[in-house]
Motif scaffolding. Structure first.
Motif, PDB file in Angstrom:
ATOM      1  N   ARG A 258      22.704  45.481  78.120  1.00 65.47           N
ATOM      2  CA  ARG A 258      23.907  45.071  78.857  1.00 65.47           C
ATOM      3  C   ARG A 258      23.589  44.006  79.911  1.00 65.47           C
ATOM      4  NH1 ARG A 258      24.671  48.193  83.824  1.00 65.47           N
ATOM      5  NH2 ARG A 258      22.938  49.651  84.131  1.00 65.47           N
ATOM      6  N   PHE A 259      22.306  43.791  80.212  1.00 66.40           N
ATOM      7  CA  PHE A 259      21.910  42.795  81.207  1.00 66.40           C
ATOM      8  C   PHE A 259      21.624  41.428  80.592  1.00 66.40           C
ATOM      9  CE2 PHE A 259      20.627  46.859  83.100  1.00 66.40           C
ATOM     10  CZ  PHE A 259      21.190  46.759  84.367  1.00 66.40           C
ATOM     11  N   TYR A 260      21.547  41.380  79.274  1.00 67.17           N
ATOM     12  CA  TYR A 260      21.078  40.167  78.608  1.00 67.17           C
ATOM     13  C   TYR A 260      22.064  39.005  78.753  1.00 67.17           C
ATOM     14  CZ  TYR A 260      19.389  37.001  75.014  1.00 67.17           C
ATOM     15  OH  TYR A 260      18.927  35.899  74.347  1.00 67.17           O
TER      16      TYR A 260
ATOM     17  N   GLU B 115      20.393  28.621  81.945  1.00 69.85           N
ATOM     18  CA  GLU B 115      20.229  27.232  82.366  1.00 69.85           C
ATOM     19  C   GLU B 115      21.289  26.836  83.396  1.00 69.85           C
ATOM     20  OE1 GLU B 115      18.603  23.641  82.937  1.00 69.85           O
ATOM     21  OE2 GLU B 115      17.733  25.349  81.853  1.00 69.85           O
ATOM     22  N   GLN B 116      22.495  27.380  83.280  1.00 72.46           N
ATOM     23  CA  GLN B 116      23.538  27.122  84.279  1.00 72.46           C
ATOM     24  C   GLN B 116      23.109  27.636  85.656  1.00 72.46           C
ATOM     25  OE1 GLN B 116      27.286  28.770  82.939  1.00 72.46           O
ATOM     26  NE2 GLN B 116      27.185  27.684  80.979  1.00 72.46           N
ATOM     27  N   PHE B 117      22.497  28.815  85.672  1.00 75.09           N
ATOM     28  CA  PHE B 117      22.006  29.375  86.938  1.00 75.09           C
ATOM     29  C   PHE B 117      20.923  28.475  87.531  1.00 75.09           C
ATOM     30  CE2 PHE B 117      19.255  31.945  89.579  1.00 75.09           C
ATOM     31  CZ  PHE B 117      20.143  32.726  90.315  1.00 75.09           C
ATOM     32  N   ILE B 118      20.019  28.008  86.690  1.00 76.61           N
ATOM     33  CA  ILE B 118      18.941  27.150  87.170  1.00 76.61           C
ATOM     34  C   ILE B 118      19.501  25.846  87.726  1.00 76.61           C
ATOM     35  CG2 ILE B 118      16.874  25.870  86.493  1.00 76.61           C
ATOM     36  CD1 ILE B 118      16.636  28.990  86.609  1.00 76.61           C
TER      37      ILE B 118
ATOM     38  N   LYS C  85      10.404  32.945  91.797  1.00 75.65           N
ATOM     39  CA  LYS C  85      10.292  33.047  90.344  1.00 75.65           C
ATOM     40  C   LYS C  85      11.611  33.593  89.805  1.00 75.65           C
ATOM     41  CE  LYS C  85       6.830  32.661  88.161  1.00 75.65           C
ATOM     42  NZ  LYS C  85       5.984  33.615  87.452  1.00 75.65           N
ATOM     43  N   VAL C  86      12.246  32.824  88.936  1.00 80.12           N
ATOM     44  CA  VAL C  86      13.551  33.188  88.385  1.00 80.12           C
ATOM     45  C   VAL C  86      13.402  33.410  86.880  1.00 80.12           C
ATOM     46  CG1 VAL C  86      15.939  32.472  88.063  1.00 80.12           C
ATOM     47  CG2 VAL C  86      14.743  31.878  90.182  1.00 80.12           C
ATOM     48  N   PHE C  87      13.565  34.667  86.462  1.00 79.91           N
ATOM     49  CA  PHE C  87      13.372  35.055  85.067  1.00 79.91           C
ATOM     50  C   PHE C  87      14.707  35.207  84.346  1.00 79.91           C
ATOM     51  CE2 PHE C  87       9.941  37.024  87.528  1.00 79.91           C
ATOM     52  CZ  PHE C  87       8.804  36.636  86.823  1.00 79.91           C
ATOM     53  N   GLN C  88      14.703  34.881  83.080  1.00 74.62           N
ATOM     54  CA  GLN C  88      15.801  35.266  82.196  1.00 74.62           C
ATOM     55  C   GLN C  88      15.519  36.691  81.719  1.00 74.62           C
ATOM     56  OE1 GLN C  88      16.072  32.832  78.698  1.00 74.62           O
ATOM     57  NE2 GLN C  88      17.938  33.794  77.944  1.00 74.62           N
ATOM     58  N   CYS C  89      16.540  37.521  81.681  1.00 75.86           N
ATOM     59  CA  CYS C  89      16.369  38.900  81.221  1.00 75.86           C
ATOM     60  C   CYS C  89      15.795  38.891  79.804  1.00 75.86           C
ATOM     61  CB  CYS C  89      17.704  39.644  81.246  1.00 75.86           C
ATOM     62  SG  CYS C  89      17.582  41.358  80.693  1.00 75.86           S
ATOM     63  N   LEU C  90      14.623  39.509  79.637  1.00 76.23           N
ATOM     64  CA  LEU C  90      13.924  39.514  78.349  1.00 76.23           C
ATOM     65  C   LEU C  90      14.040  40.885  77.698  1.00 76.23           C
ATOM     66  CD1 LEU C  90      11.953  38.168  76.304  1.00 76.23           C
ATOM     67  CD2 LEU C  90      10.070  39.047  77.731  1.00 76.23           C
ATOM     68  N   LEU C  91      14.500  40.916  76.452  1.00 77.54           N
ATOM     69  CA  LEU C  91      14.603  42.165  75.703  1.00 77.54           C
ATOM     70  C   LEU C  91      13.405  42.315  74.767  1.00 77.54           C
ATOM     71  CD1 LEU C  91      18.391  42.208  74.706  1.00 77.54           C
ATOM     72  CD2 LEU C  91      17.296  43.289  76.675  1.00 77.54           C
ATOM     73  N   LEU C  92      12.792  43.489  74.816  1.00 76.97           N
ATOM     74  CA  LEU C  92      11.673  43.806  73.930  1.00 76.97           C
ATOM     75  C   LEU C  92      11.956  45.133  73.236  1.00 76.97           C
ATOM     76  CD1 LEU C  92       8.646  42.826  76.210  1.00 76.97           C
ATOM     77  CD2 LEU C  92       9.450  41.590  74.188  1.00 76.97           C
TER      78      LEU C  92
ATOM     79  N   VAL D 123      15.586  38.401  88.438  1.00 81.90           N
ATOM     80  CA  VAL D 123      15.919  38.435  87.019  1.00 81.90           C
ATOM     81  C   VAL D 123      17.401  38.100  86.872  1.00 81.90           C
ATOM     82  CG1 VAL D 123      16.041  39.831  84.921  1.00 81.90           C
ATOM     83  CG2 VAL D 123      14.159  40.176  86.543  1.00 81.90           C
ATOM     84  N   VAL D 124      17.694  36.998  86.197  1.00 80.97           N
ATOM     85  CA  VAL D 124      19.085  36.583  86.006  1.00 80.97           C
ATOM     86  C   VAL D 124      19.676  37.393  84.858  1.00 80.97           C
ATOM     87  CG1 VAL D 124      20.641  34.652  85.599  1.00 80.97           C
ATOM     88  CG2 VAL D 124      18.477  34.278  86.790  1.00 80.97           C
TER      89      VAL D 124
END
Length: 279
Positions: free
Chosen positions: A186-188, A195-198, A164-171, A141-142
């Motif tokens: 705080r992780f978002y 996209e820079q990480f990818i 599998k590389v996820f973007q931190c998802l807020l729900l 999780v990025v």
């Protein structure tokens, strides 16, 4: 229709907790929908009975239901070689969560295992997967603590079949907002930072990026009460339990996006048997 045919072909479920009727429930889901893939995650699926409950579920899904793909996502902390010895033959993929290859970063994120090294355990599991013929996968999780980290070399050394590389998802209510079970705001990170990480890891052949847009509605999720969770409105809205209204009726309230499921690469070589061949 075509959409329902697709739903009946490609499935991913997340079962949480140690409900004693879980085997019956999975069987009902499989019989109703023609399920091909089940994924056990959580929470931490190795918690109930120190992994024995999970192992029996994995075995049941492979032997009795004859599912082509049975997979597990774990933080790795409770995984032992003995589990592989007893249940490894029934498992297709074990995915281990690893958000950093720097121990200090892992501590900042909260991914610690008491006095044990998370990275040492990750490498042990990779070796056990190789020994017991289980496909090894990494989930990352990025977030704000690791988006700048170059993981190319470490991932190449571990050589997972899939990263599998996820973007931190807020729900809302889950990990964001005043009623959140845990707060992850705080992780978002933004779409641009993700996209820079990818792009930094674009040469890693096994990378599978999953942005918030791709992730949010492209999973069928069952919670511990056997309710499908609809994430379309930015929170997890539960259906009525499949124990009360049946699988087909509950599925109508899942918010599942079949098109996005396929667009994000949800269909892949998800079994040990398939991995033997070149597609």
């Amino acid at each position: 229709d075509e959409k329902n045919d697709n739903l009946n072909t490609y499935k991913m479920f997340l079962l949480k907790g140690g409900d004693k009727s879980a085997i019956t429930i999975v069987s009902d889901v499989s019989n109703t929908l023609g399920m091909e893939k089940v994924n056990f995650s959580g929470g931490e699926p190795f918690l109930p009975q120190k992994g024995r409950h999970l192992g029996e579920m994995v075995k049941f899904c492979k032997i009795t239901l004859k599912l082509p793909s049975v997979t597990v996502v774990t933080n790795g902390s409770m995984v032992k070689e003995k589990w592989f010895q007893e249940y490894g033959e029934y498992l297709d993929i074990m995915a281990v969560s690893c958000d950093s290859f720097n121990e200090d970063t892992n501590k900042a994120i909260g991914r610690t295992q008491g006095g044990k090294s998370h990275l040492e355990q990750l490498r042990k599991i990779r070796d056990w997967c190789s020994t017991y013929n289980v496909l090894f996968k990494i989930n990352t999780v990025v977030n704000t603590y690791n988006y700048f980290e170059d993981m190319n070399e470490e991932v190449a050394i571990l050589n997972p079949v899939r990263w599998k590389v996820f973007q931190c998802l807020l729900l809302e209510g889950e990990n964001a907002g005043p009623d959140a079970l845990r707060n992850a705001e705080r992780f978002y990170i933004s779409d641009e930072i993700f996209e820079q990480f990818i792009q930094m890891h674009k040469d890693v052949k096994c990378i599978v990026p999953e942005s918030n847009k791709k992730m949010q509605n492209s999973y069928l999720i069952l919670d511990e009460y056997m309710r499908f969770l609809d994430c379309q409105r930015g929170s997890k809205i539960p259906s009525k339990s499949i124990l009360d209204i049946g699988v087909s009726n509950a599925l109508k309230f899942s918010g599942f996006d079949d098109t996005m499921f396929k667009r994000r690469g949800g269909i892949y070589k998800w079994s040990k048997e398939a991995e033997k061949y070149s597609w």
